[in-house]
Design an enzyme around this catalytic site. Structure first.
Site, PDB file in Angstrom:
ATOM      1  N   GLY A  73      -1.083   2.044  -7.160  1.00 22.83           N
ATOM      2  CA  GLY A  73      -1.775   2.200  -8.439  1.00 22.83           C
ATOM      3  C   GLY A  73      -1.160   3.314  -9.277  1.00 22.83           C
ATOM      4  CD  GLU A  94      -7.088   1.267  -3.002  1.00 26.37           C
ATOM      5  OE1 GLU A  94      -6.914   0.368  -2.144  1.00 26.37           O
ATOM      6  OE2 GLU A  94      -6.756   2.439  -2.831  1.00 26.37           O
ATOM      7  CG  HIS A  96      -1.729  -2.010  -9.522  1.00 25.74           C
ATOM      8  ND1 HIS A  96      -2.586  -1.195  -8.814  1.00 25.74           N
ATOM      9  CD2 HIS A  96      -0.760  -2.375  -8.651  1.00 25.74           C
ATOM     10  CE1 HIS A  96      -2.141  -1.055  -7.579  1.00 25.74           C
ATOM     11  NE2 HIS A  96      -1.038  -1.778  -7.451  1.00 25.74           N
ATOM     12  CB  CYS A 138      -0.893  -0.016   1.245  1.00 22.67           C
ATOM     13  SG  CYS A 138      -1.951   1.438   1.363  1.00 22.67           S
ATOM     14  CB  CYS A 195      -4.532   3.525  -5.411  1.00 26.10           C
ATOM     15  SG  CYS A 195      -3.756   1.894  -5.308  1.00 26.10           S
TER      16      CYS A 195
HETATM   17  N1  LIG Z   1      -6.398  -2.477  -2.380  1.00 26.94           N
HETATM   18  C1  LIG Z   1      -5.006  -2.817  -2.425  1.00 26.94           C
HETATM   19  C2  LIG Z   1      -4.256  -2.450  -1.170  1.00 26.94           C
HETATM   20  C3  LIG Z   1      -4.227  -0.961  -0.878  1.00 26.94           C
HETATM   21  C4  LIG Z   1      -3.474  -0.121  -1.911  1.00 26.94           C
HETATM   22  C5  LIG Z   1      -3.355   1.312  -1.486  1.00 26.94           C
HETATM   23  N2  LIG Z   1      -4.493   2.063  -1.252  1.00 26.94           N
HETATM   24  C6  LIG Z   1      -2.183   2.084  -2.064  1.00 26.94           C
HETATM   25  O1  LIG Z   1      -2.096   3.285  -1.756  1.00 26.94           O
HETATM   26  O2  LIG Z   1      -1.331   1.516  -2.725  1.00 26.94           O
HETATM   27  C7  LIG Z   1      -4.822  -4.326  -2.697  1.00 26.94           C
HETATM   28  O3  LIG Z   1      -5.662  -5.139  -2.278  1.00 26.94           O
HETATM   29  O4  LIG Z   1      -3.832  -4.679  -3.346  1.00 26.94           O
END
Ligand SMILES: N[C@@H](CCC[C@H](N)C(=O)O)C(=O)O
Length: 284
Positions: A229, A217, A168, A76, A226
């Protein structure tokens, strides 16, 4: 009734409930349940999930992240910047540059401090993983996925796949305000071609150094930002010839800007804000 102390923090509006596991004790089998409870805006605190700041055997600090649906993520980006800020401001670390362990490996964080407070953080997110096996995405294991045609519900799209320690799928759109975040996002997230699910990013290229970005997400749905992301979007944009390697790209997310460089040596650098919202006691 049980309780724990928490700190709510955000990176560009991507907010999590942070628990200092150097001091608190939460049962492993309850972490998913607690993540769902605290994230609820009506009956909990309200957040995109739960982040644990833990002792580590190999680094001064370790991050664990749970999405708002209770699933555990492996990385994250916004969380890492907030963990770095917390670790420095609470004396878990004394140096301004230090290692953080994640479930997907070790990263290096550097805090920028003014009057004893961290106002921004740079994280070396390491090297993106690009093969289908690493993303993971069904298909020939060693292949990379760059602008590959892919059909969802009878419509053709072009996807670029990137792992930043978590998966991603990046799609380009002409106008970010028309990106099908809430319609296509959940369909792609759960598509069987991504066996571990996937975070879904929509990107509008402004110019060679600037991108607009929206995200759906995995495990949390729409969020304001993200970090992993945004890194994936920059890597995808270099792979697609839209931005340049070794040059900083500004990514405009719904909650603010991130500054990202995919360096010549393969590492991805991410720089941006990290903020504390409040602290409190949570009862459950
Ligand atoms: N939803 C993601 C984990 C969280 C990612 C985050 N918000 C970021 O800032 O990178 C997952 O399940 O991979």
């Amino acid at each position: 009734m049980r309780s724990f102390l928490f700190t709510k923090m955000h990176g560009l509006g991507n907010s999590y409930i942070y628990v200092n596991m150097f001091k608190e004790r939460l049962a492993e089998e309850e972490l998913s349940y607690i993540a769902k409870r605290v994230s609820n805006v009506h009956t909990g605190i309200g957040s995109d999930g739960l982040i644990l700041i833990c002792p580590s055997d190999v680094a001064p600090v370790k991050m664990r992240i749970f999405n708002s649906d209770g699933s555990e993520g492996k990385n994250c980006g916004n969380g890492l910047r907030c963990v770095a800020k917390y670790a420095y401001e609470h004396g878990i670390v004394q140096e301004e540059q230090f290692i953080i362990e994640t479930l997907s490996g070790l990263v290096e964080a550097r805090v920028f401090v003014e009057d004893g407070k961290v106002n921004s953080v740079e994280v070396n997110m390491g090297k993106p993983r690009l093969s289908r096996a690493e993303i993971p995405m069904i298909g020939k294991e060693d292949d990379v996925v760059v602008s590959e045609p892919i059909e969802f519900e009878g419509h053709m799209y072009y996807v670029t796949g990137v792992s930043m320690g978590n998966p991603h799928a990046v799609f380009y759109v002409d106008h970010i305000e028309h990106a099908p975040v809430t319609t296509l996002g959940p369909i792609v997230e759960k598509d069987a071609r991504f066996p571990e699910g996937v975070n879904v990013e929509f990107v509008e290229v402004v110019n060679e150094r600037e991108l607009h970005f929206r995200v759906w997400e995995r495990g949390s749905g729409v969020t304001q930002a993200c970090g992993t992301g945004a890194c994936a979007a920059v890597v995808a944009s270099v792979l697609n010839g839209k931005t340049k390697r070794n040059e900083e790209t500004v990514v405009h997310l719904a909650g603010g800007d991130l500054y990202i460089t995919w360096k010549e040596n393969g590492d991805v650098l991410m720089r941006g804000a990290a903020e504390t919202i409040c602290t409190g006691v949570y009862y459950y």
